[in-house]
Scaffold this motif. Structure first.
Motif, PDB file in Angstrom:
ATOM      1  N   PRO A  61     -11.525  -1.086 -10.446  1.00  0.00           N
ATOM      2  CA  PRO A  61     -11.088   0.300 -10.713  1.00  0.00           C
ATOM      3  C   PRO A  61      -9.742   0.701 -10.099  1.00  0.00           C
ATOM      4  N   PRO A  62      -9.372   0.243  -8.873  1.00  0.00           N
ATOM      5  CA  PRO A  62      -8.107   0.722  -8.287  1.00  0.00           C
ATOM      6  C   PRO A  62      -6.885   0.323  -9.109  1.00  0.00           C
ATOM      7  N   ARG A  63      -5.818   1.062  -8.924  1.00  0.00           N
ATOM      8  CA  ARG A  63      -4.581   0.784  -9.656  1.00  0.00           C
ATOM      9  C   ARG A  63      -3.942  -0.530  -9.216  1.00  0.00           C
ATOM     10  N   VAL A  64      -4.158  -0.902  -7.950  1.00  0.00           N
ATOM     11  CA  VAL A  64      -3.508  -2.086  -7.392  1.00  0.00           C
ATOM     12  C   VAL A  64      -4.554  -2.982  -6.739  1.00  0.00           C
ATOM     13  N   HIS A  65      -4.493  -4.269  -7.011  1.00  0.00           N
ATOM     14  CA  HIS A  65      -5.369  -5.260  -6.369  1.00  0.00           C
ATOM     15  C   HIS A  65      -4.492  -6.190  -5.549  1.00  0.00           C
ATOM     16  N   ILE A  66      -4.783  -6.275  -4.229  1.00  0.00           N
ATOM     17  CA  ILE A  66      -4.044  -7.153  -3.325  1.00  0.00           C
ATOM     18  C   ILE A  66      -4.986  -8.244  -2.830  1.00  0.00           C
ATOM     19  N   VAL A  67      -4.565  -9.486  -2.971  1.00  0.00           N
ATOM     20  CA  VAL A  67      -5.337 -10.640  -2.505  1.00  0.00           C
ATOM     21  C   VAL A  67      -4.630 -11.238  -1.293  1.00  0.00           C
ATOM     22  N   GLY A  79      -9.388  -2.986 -15.257  1.00  0.00           N
ATOM     23  CA  GLY A  79      -8.587  -3.870 -14.423  1.00  0.00           C
ATOM     24  C   GLY A  79      -7.433  -3.126 -13.784  1.00  0.00           C
ATOM     25  N   PRO A  80      -6.873  -3.669 -12.706  1.00  0.00           N
ATOM     26  CA  PRO A  80      -5.768  -3.006 -12.013  1.00  0.00           C
ATOM     27  C   PRO A  80      -4.467  -3.094 -12.796  1.00  0.00           C
ATOM     28  N   GLU A  81      -3.587  -2.146 -12.542  1.00  0.00           N
ATOM     29  CA  GLU A  81      -2.268  -2.164 -13.183  1.00  0.00           C
ATOM     30  C   GLU A  81      -1.353  -3.208 -12.537  1.00  0.00           C
ATOM     31  N   GLU A  82      -1.573  -3.456 -11.241  1.00  0.00           N
ATOM     32  CA  GLU A  82      -0.764  -4.433 -10.512  1.00  0.00           C
ATOM     33  C   GLU A  82      -1.691  -5.376  -9.756  1.00  0.00           C
ATOM     34  N   CYS A  96       0.828  -1.211   0.000  1.00  0.00           N
ATOM     35  CA  CYS A  96       0.000   0.000   0.000  1.00  0.00           C
ATOM     36  C   CYS A  96       0.863   1.261   0.000  1.00  0.00           C
ATOM     37  N   LYS A  97       1.915   1.239   0.797  1.00  0.00           N
ATOM     38  CA  LYS A  97       2.804   2.406   0.853  1.00  0.00           C
ATOM     39  C   LYS A  97       3.555   2.582  -0.464  1.00  0.00           C
ATOM     40  N   ALA A  98       3.948   1.469  -1.096  1.00  0.00           N
ATOM     41  CA  ALA A  98       4.631   1.566  -2.380  1.00  0.00           C
ATOM     42  C   ALA A  98       3.720   2.167  -3.444  1.00  0.00           C
ATOM     43  N   ALA A  99       2.419   1.907  -3.299  1.00  0.00           N
ATOM     44  CA  ALA A  99       1.441   2.479  -4.239  1.00  0.00           C
ATOM     45  C   ALA A  99       1.017   3.883  -3.840  1.00  0.00           C
ATOM     46  N   LYS A 100       1.604   4.397  -2.722  1.00  0.00           N
ATOM     47  CA  LYS A 100       1.255   5.722  -2.191  1.00  0.00           C
ATOM     48  C   LYS A 100      -0.262   5.828  -1.952  1.00  0.00           C
ATOM     49  N   ALA A 101      -0.797   4.750  -1.404  1.00  0.00           N
ATOM     50  CA  ALA A 101      -2.242   4.682  -1.185  1.00  0.00           C
ATOM     51  C   ALA A 101      -2.657   5.525   0.012  1.00  0.00           C
ATOM     52  N   ARG A 102      -3.636   6.368  -0.197  1.00  0.00           N
ATOM     53  CA  ARG A 102      -4.263   7.109   0.895  1.00  0.00           C
ATOM     54  C   ARG A 102      -5.503   6.391   1.403  1.00  0.00           C
ATOM     55  N   SER A 103      -6.117   5.591   0.529  1.00  0.00           N
ATOM     56  CA  SER A 103      -7.319   4.857   0.928  1.00  0.00           C
ATOM     57  C   SER A 103      -7.349   3.517   0.220  1.00  0.00           C
ATOM     58  N   VAL A 104      -7.930   2.524   0.883  1.00  0.00           N
ATOM     59  CA  VAL A 104      -8.110   1.200   0.291  1.00  0.00           C
ATOM     60  C   VAL A 104      -9.578   0.812   0.401  1.00  0.00           C
ATOM     61  N   ALA A 105     -10.066   0.098  -0.619  1.00  0.00           N
ATOM     62  CA  ALA A 105     -11.409  -0.475  -0.587  1.00  0.00           C
ATOM     63  C   ALA A 105     -11.250  -1.961  -0.334  1.00  0.00           C
ATOM     64  N   ARG A 106     -11.926  -2.465   0.694  1.00  0.00           N
ATOM     65  CA  ARG A 106     -11.729  -3.872   1.073  1.00  0.00           C
ATOM     66  C   ARG A 106     -13.012  -4.658   0.874  1.00  0.00           C
ATOM     67  N   SER A 107     -12.908  -5.756   0.123  1.00  0.00           N
ATOM     68  CA  SER A 107     -14.016  -6.694  -0.010  1.00  0.00           C
ATOM     69  C   SER A 107     -13.931  -7.697   1.131  1.00  0.00           C
ATOM     70  N   GLY A 132     -13.016   5.604  -5.793  1.00  0.00           N
ATOM     71  CA  GLY A 132     -11.876   6.500  -5.651  1.00  0.00           C
ATOM     72  C   GLY A 132     -10.706   5.916  -4.898  1.00  0.00           C
ATOM     73  N   ALA A 133     -10.803   4.652  -4.485  1.00  0.00           N
ATOM     74  CA  ALA A 133      -9.727   4.043  -3.696  1.00  0.00           C
ATOM     75  C   ALA A 133      -8.487   3.811  -4.557  1.00  0.00           C
ATOM     76  N   ASP A 134      -7.309   3.942  -3.947  1.00  0.00           N
ATOM     77  CA  ASP A 134      -6.049   3.712  -4.655  1.00  0.00           C
ATOM     78  C   ASP A 134      -5.733   2.219  -4.763  1.00  0.00           C
ATOM     79  N   VAL A 135      -6.158   1.449  -3.759  1.00  0.00           N
ATOM     80  CA  VAL A 135      -5.866   0.012  -3.700  1.00  0.00           C
ATOM     81  C   VAL A 135      -7.142  -0.740  -3.341  1.00  0.00           C
ATOM     82  N   GLY A 136      -7.351  -1.870  -3.987  1.00  0.00           N
ATOM     83  CA  GLY A 136      -8.444  -2.765  -3.622  1.00  0.00           C
ATOM     84  C   GLY A 136      -7.881  -4.013  -2.970  1.00  0.00           C
ATOM     85  N   ILE A 137      -8.468  -4.438  -1.848  1.00  0.00           N
ATOM     86  CA  ILE A 137      -7.980  -5.616  -1.124  1.00  0.00           C
ATOM     87  C   ILE A 137      -9.117  -6.624  -1.006  1.00  0.00           C
TER      88      ILE A 137
END
Length: 471
Positions: free
Chosen positions: A233-239, A287-290, A102-113, A200-205
Motif C-alpha cells: 500500500p505505501p507509495r514507496v518501498h525501501i529494501v 503496488g508502490p510508486e517507487e 524517507c525525507k524525499a517522500a515527505k514520510a511522516r511514518s514508515v511501516a517496517r517488516s 496509512g504509512a507513507d513508506v514501507g521498509i
C-alpha cells in the motif's frame, strides 16, 4: 559497527543475570525446544536432506566466489524493472540513504517488516533520531517495540517473553486491549493496533531473504502476511539487504527456501513467500510508486577476504541457536550484539570488533551441534576457534588466563606429573561430592553457582585403561 546500542555490562555479567532469571529459561525452552522437535520431523520427511544441504552450500559458495558478477547482474535487472539501486559500504551510509529517501517522500511514518539487517545497521534508532514515526508490523517485533527492547532471536525476536508477560504488555500499551486471556484475543488486539498504522504509512521498509540476480526480484518470507500489507500500500518501498543475499536464479532461490523453512520453523514452506520485481507498472492494480533497494556491505567484503567467507553462506534460519546448549541457557540478550547464538559469536567480532566481543567465541562448548544442523554446512566451531586463536595472538586474553594456561601446558607435557595431579584431583573431588554430585567446588564457582557437577569416577581414565590393558 553493529547498529544495536552498546551494552554497559560485560558478557559474563549478562550471562549471570540470564542464568538467574527462571522465567527467561522457561520462555526460551518453550520456543527453542519446540523448534528443535519440529525441525527433526521435517528433516526426517525430506528425501536426501544431506545432499540438499551440500547443494545449498555449493550455491552460496559459488555466489560468494563470483559476488561482483551477480551483484552487477542483479542491479541491471532491478533497474530494468523500474527499481533504483543504492550501494552502502557501512551501516551509517545505509541509514543515511534510507533517511534521505524517507525525507524525499515527505514520510511522516514508515511501516517496517522484520529485518535483521535493519537491526544490524541500527535503522530503528536512525529513524527515531530523524523524527520519523515507525511501526513494526511483525507481531514479535511489535512486542519488542512496545517493551523498548532488542530482539533476542533472529526468527522469534520476542522468544524471551512468556505469553503472560506479553498479555500484561498489551494491556498496558494497546488502546483497546484484549479481555480474554487467549492467544487469539491477544493477536486480535495487536491486529487492531497495527492494521490502521500499516495501511496509512507513507513508506514501507523491508529486508530481503533472497535477491534473484537474473530477474532483479527480491524475496521476503513471513508467517503473518505483514510484509505484504506494509510494503504494497505505501507509495514507496525501501529494501535493505546484505550483499550476500544474492542467488543466481529462481530455481536456486526455491532450493534455498526449502532449506530455510524446514530449518527455521520445521515447516515445508513458510506461509507467505512473496517476490517483488520493481514498483507498480501501468495496468497493475496495486503496488508502490517507487522501489529502492539498498545493498549493504558492512564488513561482508572483508569477511570474504579474511577467512570468514563460509559465514556468508548463512541464510538466517536460527537453527544453530535453537540447538545450542549455551543459547538455550542464557537466551539471546546475553550475547550483547545484533546476532545471538553461534552465528552471532562469529559475526559480532566482525561488526563490533574482537576486543569488545572476545568472550563470545570463548563461550562456545565446541560440541558441534550447530554445524550438524546448519542447512548450508557452515563450520561454525572452526570459525569460532579462528577467533579464539586471533584473540590469543593479539594478546586480548587476560594475563591471568594466559598464565593459567601456561601452567597447565607445562604440567600437561610432563605425563607423570599430570597423571599424579589428576589422580589427586579426582580423590579430592570425590570427597567433596554427595549423592553423586558436587554442589560447590573451589576454582570452579562459575560452574557450580548455577548447576551441580557430576561426582567423578573412583579411578581416572588412565587408571582404568591400565587395569583393562593388564587383563
Amino acid at each position: 559497527m553493529s547498529g544495536a546500542p552498546a551494552e554497559a555490562t560485560s558478557f559474563k555479567d549478562r550471562a549471570d543475570a540470564a542464568l538467574a532469571d527462571r522465567i527467561l529459561k522457561v520462555a526460551v525452552e518453550r520456543t527453542a525446544g519446540t523448534a528443535e522437535a519440529k525441525r527433526a520431523v521435517a528433516v526426517d520427511a525430506f528425501p536426501d536432506f544431506q545432499a540438499a544441504r551440500t547443494r545449498a552450500a555449493a550455491i552460496k559458495d559459488h555466489v560468494v566466489a563470483h559476488l561482483g558478477h551477480y551483484l552487477e547482474q542483479f542491479e541491471a535487472n532491478a533497474v530494468a524493472a523500474g527499481a533504483k539501486v543504492h550501494w552502502a559500504r557501512t551501516a551509517d551510509e545505509a541509514c543515511d540513504i534510507v533517511i534521505a529517501l524517507c525525507k524525499a517522500a515527505k514520510a511522516r511514518s514508515v511501516a517496517r517488516s522484520k529485518s535483521m539487517l535493519g537491526e544490524e545497521i541500527g535503522l530503528p534508532h536512525a529513524l527515531a533520531e530523524a523524527g520519523i514515526g515507525r511501526v513494526e508490523t511483525d507481531l514479535a517485533e511489535h512486542i519488542i517495540q512496545l517493551a523498548n527492547e532488542r530482539p533476542s532471536h533472529i526468527i522469534w525476536p520476542a522468544m524471551h517473553k512468556t505469553r503472560e508477560q506479553v498479555s500484561a504488555l498489551f494491556k498496558a500499551k494497546h488502546r483497546t486491549p484484549h479481555e480474554e486471556e487467549t492467544i487469539a484475543a491477544m493477536a486480535e488486539s495487536a491486529r487492531r493496533e497495527l492494521r490502521t498504522q500499516m495501511l496509512g504509512a507513507d513508506v514501507g521498509i523491508s529486508g530481503a531473504n533472497f535477491l534473484i540476480a537474473d530477474t532483479g526480484a527480491i524475496c521476503t518470507v513471513t508467517n503473518e502476511g505483514n510484509a505484504e500489507l506494509s510494503l504494497v500500500p505505501p507509495r514507496v518501498h525501501i529494501v535493505t539487504a546484505g550483499i550476500e543475499k544474492i542467488v543466481p536464479s529462481m530455481p536456486h532461490a526455491v532450493h534455498m527456501l526449502r532449506m530455510l523453512a524446514r530449518s527455521a520453523t520445521g515447516a515445508a514452506l513458510t506461509q507467505y513467500t512473496t517476490f517483488y520485481t520493481g514498483p507498480r507498472r501501468p495496468g497493475d492494480r496495486d503496488g508502490p510508486e517507487e522501489m529502492h533497494i539498498v545493498l549493504v556491505d558492512n564488513g561482508r567484503t572483508r569477511m570474504r577476504e579474511e577467512g570468514l567467507a563460509e559465514m556468508l553462506r548463512c541464510i538466517r534460519c536460527g537453527a544453530c541457536m535453537n540447538h545450542c546448549v549455551v543459547f538455550r541457557q542464557i537466551g539471546g540478550h546475553a550475547y550483547g550484539g545484533t546476532y545471538p547464538g553461534p552465528m552471532g559469536a562469529v559475526l559480532t567480532p566482525v561488526l563490533d570488533g574482537l576486543k569488545q566481543s572476545r568472550d563470545l567465541p570463548n563461550a562456545c562448548t565446541m560440541n558441534g551441534k550447530c554445524q550438524e544442523v546448519c542447512p548450508v554446512r557452515i563450520p561454525l566451531p572452526t570459525l569460532l576457534r579462528g577467533w579464539r586463536e586471533k584473540s590469543w595472538r593479539e594478546g586480548l586474553e587476560p594475563q591471568s588466563l594466559r598464565a593459567g594456561l601456561g601452567l597447565w601446558a607445562w604440567v600437561a607435557t610432563r605425563p607423570r606429573l599430570y597423571r599424579m595431579g589428576t589422580s589427586m584431583a579426582v580423590r579430592a573431588m570425590r570427597r567433596l561430592g554427595s549423592k553423586g554430585w558436587i554442589s560447590k567446588l573451589p576454582l570452579a564457582g562459575g560452574w557450580t553457582r548455577y548447576r551441580d557437577m557430576p561426582k567423578p569416577a573412583a579411578q581416572t581414565f588412565m587408571d582404568q585403561y591400565r587395569k583393562e590393558n593388564g587383563r
